[in-house]
Scaffold this motif. Structure first.
Motif, PDB file in Angstrom:
ATOM      1  N   GLU A  21      63.304  52.458  48.068  1.00 33.53           N
ATOM      2  CA  GLU A  21      62.462  52.029  49.181  1.00 33.53           C
ATOM      3  C   GLU A  21      61.014  51.883  48.741  1.00 33.53           C
ATOM      4  N   GLU A  22      60.549  52.827  47.923  1.00 30.66           N
ATOM      5  CA  GLU A  22      59.173  52.728  47.423  1.00 30.66           C
ATOM      6  C   GLU A  22      59.003  51.509  46.530  1.00 30.66           C
ATOM      7  N   HIS A  23      60.024  51.241  45.703  1.00 23.88           N
ATOM      8  CA  HIS A  23      59.961  50.070  44.828  1.00 23.88           C
ATOM      9  C   HIS A  23      59.851  48.788  45.652  1.00 23.88           C
ATOM     10  N   GLY A  24      60.677  48.690  46.709  1.00 23.15           N
ATOM     11  CA  GLY A  24      60.623  47.504  47.551  1.00 23.15           C
ATOM     12  C   GLY A  24      59.302  47.373  48.272  1.00 23.15           C
ATOM     13  N   ALA A  25      58.748  48.505  48.762  1.00 24.95           N
ATOM     14  CA  ALA A  25      57.472  48.455  49.460  1.00 24.95           C
ATOM     15  C   ALA A  25      56.351  48.020  48.530  1.00 24.95           C
ATOM     16  N   ARG A  26      56.358  48.530  47.287  1.00 23.80           N
ATOM     17  CA  ARG A  26      55.326  48.128  46.330  1.00 23.80           C
ATOM     18  C   ARG A  26      55.479  46.666  45.937  1.00 23.80           C
ATOM     19  N   MET A  27      56.708  46.189  45.856  1.00 28.99           N
ATOM     20  CA  MET A  27      56.931  44.791  45.511  1.00 28.99           C
ATOM     21  C   MET A  27      56.346  43.876  46.588  1.00 28.99           C
ATOM     22  N   LYS A  55      54.015  44.730  48.694  1.00 26.84           N
ATOM     23  CA  LYS A  55      52.572  44.908  48.712  1.00 26.84           C
ATOM     24  C   LYS A  55      51.890  44.004  47.702  1.00 26.84           C
ATOM     25  N   ASN A  56      52.539  43.788  46.569  1.00 27.36           N
ATOM     26  CA  ASN A  56      51.954  42.973  45.513  1.00 27.36           C
ATOM     27  C   ASN A  56      52.278  41.490  45.648  1.00 27.36           C
ATOM     28  N   GLY A  57      52.914  41.103  46.758  1.00 30.18           N
ATOM     29  CA  GLY A  57      53.098  39.682  46.996  1.00 30.18           C
ATOM     30  C   GLY A  57      54.492  39.262  47.303  1.00 30.18           C
ATOM     31  N   ALA A  58      55.501  40.062  46.991  1.00 35.07           N
ATOM     32  CA  ALA A  58      56.900  39.741  47.239  1.00 35.07           C
ATOM     33  C   ALA A  58      57.321  38.456  46.568  1.00 35.07           C
ATOM     34  N   THR A  59      56.589  38.026  45.541  1.00 35.80           N
ATOM     35  CA  THR A  59      56.941  36.837  44.770  1.00 35.80           C
ATOM     36  C   THR A  59      57.030  37.249  43.313  1.00 35.80           C
ATOM     37  N   PRO A  60      57.718  36.484  42.464  1.00 31.51           N
ATOM     38  CA  PRO A  60      57.813  36.844  41.049  1.00 31.51           C
ATOM     39  C   PRO A  60      56.434  36.935  40.413  1.00 31.51           C
ATOM     40  N   THR A  61      56.255  37.992  39.646  1.00 30.07           N
ATOM     41  CA  THR A  61      54.978  38.144  38.958  1.00 30.07           C
ATOM     42  C   THR A  61      54.866  37.133  37.829  1.00 30.07           C
ATOM     43  N   GLY A  62      53.688  36.979  37.338  1.00 28.14           N
ATOM     44  CA  GLY A  62      53.471  36.010  36.277  1.00 28.14           C
ATOM     45  C   GLY A  62      52.267  36.399  35.443  1.00 28.14           C
ATOM     46  N   ILE A  63      51.861  35.510  34.549  1.00 32.51           N
ATOM     47  CA  ILE A  63      50.732  35.783  33.672  1.00 32.51           C
ATOM     48  C   ILE A  63      49.782  34.591  33.694  1.00 32.51           C
ATOM     49  N   LEU A  64      48.501  34.893  33.525  1.00 32.02           N
ATOM     50  CA  LEU A  64      47.481  33.864  33.345  1.00 32.02           C
ATOM     51  C   LEU A  64      47.230  33.728  31.851  1.00 32.02           C
ATOM     52  N   GLN A  65      47.361  32.503  31.343  1.00 27.71           N
ATOM     53  CA  GLN A  65      47.283  32.287  29.902  1.00 27.71           C
ATOM     54  C   GLN A  65      46.251  31.208  29.592  1.00 27.71           C
ATOM     55  N   THR A  66      45.487  31.420  28.521  1.00 21.87           N
ATOM     56  CA  THR A  66      44.514  30.434  28.056  1.00 21.87           C
ATOM     57  C   THR A  66      44.374  30.541  26.552  1.00 21.87           C
ATOM     58  N   ALA A  67      44.040  29.414  25.927  1.00 22.81           N
ATOM     59  CA  ALA A  67      43.821  29.410  24.473  1.00 22.81           C
ATOM     60  C   ALA A  67      42.421  29.874  24.131  1.00 22.81           C
ATOM     61  N   ASN A  68      41.537  29.926  25.119  1.00 23.13           N
ATOM     62  CA  ASN A  68      40.160  30.342  24.881  1.00 23.13           C
ATOM     63  C   ASN A  68      40.032  31.856  24.980  1.00 23.13           C
ATOM     64  N   GLN A  69      39.004  32.376  24.379  1.00 22.27           N
ATOM     65  CA  GLN A  69      38.721  33.800  24.454  1.00 22.27           C
ATOM     66  C   GLN A  69      37.714  34.044  25.557  1.00 22.27           C
ATOM     67  N   LEU A  70      38.074  34.906  26.508  1.00 23.87           N
ATOM     68  CA  LEU A  70      37.205  35.193  27.639  1.00 23.87           C
ATOM     69  C   LEU A  70      36.287  36.361  27.310  1.00 23.87           C
ATOM     70  N   SER A  71      35.075  36.221  27.769  1.00 29.12           N
ATOM     71  CA  SER A  71      34.152  37.336  27.631  1.00 29.12           C
ATOM     72  C   SER A  71      34.540  38.421  28.624  1.00 29.12           C
ATOM     73  N   HIS A  74      44.993  36.478  45.855  1.00 27.39           N
ATOM     74  CA  HIS A  74      46.403  36.121  45.676  1.00 27.39           C
ATOM     75  C   HIS A  74      47.359  37.308  45.664  1.00 27.39           C
ATOM     76  N   GLN A  75      46.870  38.516  45.845  1.00 29.62           N
ATOM     77  CA  GLN A  75      47.765  39.673  45.860  1.00 29.62           C
ATOM     78  C   GLN A  75      47.998  40.129  47.285  1.00 29.62           C
ATOM     79  N   GLY A  76      49.259  40.463  47.619  1.00 32.78           N
ATOM     80  CA  GLY A  76      49.605  40.938  48.958  1.00 32.78           C
ATOM     81  C   GLY A  76      50.236  39.845  49.794  1.00 32.78           C
ATOM     82  N   MET A  77      50.949  40.286  50.850  1.00 38.71           N
ATOM     83  CA  MET A  77      51.653  39.344  51.711  1.00 38.71           C
ATOM     84  C   MET A  77      50.702  38.421  52.452  1.00 38.71           C
ATOM     85  N   ALA A  78      49.509  38.912  52.816  1.00 37.37           N
ATOM     86  CA  ALA A  78      48.567  38.074  53.568  1.00 37.37           C
ATOM     87  C   ALA A  78      48.064  36.906  52.741  1.00 37.37           C
ATOM     88  N   ASN A  79      48.135  37.014  51.422  1.00 35.88           N
ATOM     89  CA  ASN A  79      47.619  35.954  50.553  1.00 35.88           C
ATOM     90  C   ASN A  79      48.722  35.101  49.941  1.00 35.88           C
TER      91      ASN A  79
END
Length: 405
Positions: free
Chosen positions: A196-202, A204-220, A235-240
């Motif tokens: 139940e906690e796992h589902g609630a946290r999922m 809370k974090n958006g209920a959508t598959p997680t992903g990664i932000l990727q770039t070839a540049n180096q960010l400061s 973009h995090q959470g059900m409201a977003n």
């Protein structure tokens, strides 16, 4: 120690002399492999546990418990006995009988034991005052007589006997202390809480598959922190959910393909729900799980709940009433009994069909049935029928005996 100092004095002082009491005092319960500690209060936070205990307690609270007197072959309600009103109307001045039986069932389901102090007048029990099972420590004395060490609200303790304490227990290994269902089923309950906690946290974090932000540049570092904070805020959470994403600095969003079904999340939750129902012997359809219920088996499931779920508790409580609340001189003459037929109160068709069979077979009279329906008797309604094909013919039998002679 007077009753006022026991039940009326408010104090936060508590003696902690066992690991269980320490765990309860700091909010923890029984350790599990999931890392979660499960106590009785925490177990109730699991929906299935709460639903099962509610079904059992409220079902038992619906059943009237009456005291009967047996003289020869006649059984009549013992309305003049003091214990009759305690079991039927109110066991004390702040609880109804229904609330009392519900509390008893909750204690049995969460702690395996129920205790009540017996207030006596002239040797007869006139009041039953429930005690928190966590404040009672039972053991057998040197003469094999149960003794109960009770911790009062002011922090003092006193040792009482079974003449003062009414003790109802569930399955036991030593004949005295009932087994704690939550303690023995802690792994199943903890796994259910963890999912139940796992589902609630999922969610809370958006209920959508997680992903990664990727770039070839180096960010400061300032740019990295700004992108991270902006992404979490927008973009995090059900409201977003489903908001358009604006990327800069060559950033690219790559989702990770992972869902709840692939990780067996839903299947785990279903299995834990059925497993907890099995622990409390509650059919899944009574806790809103109709997956395996049908018109062909729903009635049998209900009968199974009464026969194997409730009857065991009824007989257990009835036996403790007969041995723990009645005086030795009254035992055998008086006895307590729950009326399981009250579960048919909402089923008019089933009630009247059973009445019809009882009348046709001479088991009930019309006035017996009217009494069960809280109706006044009618004239001529006290007759008991006898089916013609079940009667004897004494004249024919006598003639046959004469011919043989």
């Amino acid at each position: 120690m007077g009753l006022l100092s026991w039940f009326g004095r408010k104090s936060s002082t508590q003696i902690i002399d066992t690991p269980e009491k320490l765990a309860a005092a700091i909010g923890y319960g029984h350790d599990t492999y999931t890392g979660r500690a499960v106590s009785g209060q925490q177990a109730l936070q699991l929906t299935t546990v709460f639903a099962c205990i509610r079904v059992l307690s409220e079902s038992m609270g619906m059943l009237p418990c009456k005291l009967f007197e047996q003289t020869n072959n006649t059984r009549t309600p013992a309305t003049k006995h003091k214990l009759y009103s305690l079991l039927t109307i109110a066991p004390n001045n702040y609880m109804t009988a229904q609330e009392f039986w519900e509390l008893l069932m909750v204690c049995l389901c969460l702690r395996g034991n129920f205790y009540a102090y017996k207030v006596k007048v002239m040797g007869e029990v006139v009041e039953l005052l429930p005690i928190d099972p966590g404040r009672v420590s039972p053991k057998l004395g040197d003469n094999y007589e149960p003794v109960y060490t009770v911790t009062f609200k002011d922090g003092t303790t006193e040792t009482l006997t079974q003449d003062d304490i009414w003790h109802v227990r569930t399955l036991t290994l030593d004949g005295l202390v009932g087994l704690n269902p939550v303690a023995y089923a802690r792994e199943a309950i903890a796994l259910g809480l963890a999912t139940e906690e796992h589902g609630a946290r999922m969610f809370k974090n958006g209920a959508t598959p997680t992903g990664i932000l990727q770039t070839a540049n180096q960010l400061s570092e300032p740019a990295f922190n700004r992108v991270r904070d902006q992404f979490q805020e927008n973009h995090q959470g059900m409201a977003n959910s489903h908001k358009p994403m604006i990327l800069e600095m060559g950033l690219d969003w790559k989702p990770i393909s992972l869902n709840a079904e692939d990780s067996q999340f839903l299947e785990t939750r279903k299995f834990q729900r059925d497993e907890i129902c099995a622990i409390y012997r509650v059919p899944p359809h009574l806790v809103a799980n109709l997956e395996k219920a049908s018109f062909n088996n729903i009635e049998e499931l209900g009968l199974s709940f009464v026969n194997y779920g409730l009857v065991s508790y009824m007989t257990r409580i009835e036996s403790r009433i007969n041995t723990g609340l009645l005086k030795p001189s009254d035992r055998g003459r008086y006895y307590a009994k729950f009326n399981a037929a009250a579960l048919l109160r909402g089923n008019l068709k089933a009630r009247f069909e059973s009445y019809g069979q009882g009348i046709n077979w001479g088991i009930l009279s019309p006035n017996d049935c009217r009494e069960l329906e809280d109706m006044n008797p009618r004239e001529g309604g006290d007759l008991y029928l006898t089916p013609l094909n079940m009667t004897t013919q004494p004249e024919s039998n006598n003639n046959a005996d004469k011919e043989k002679a």
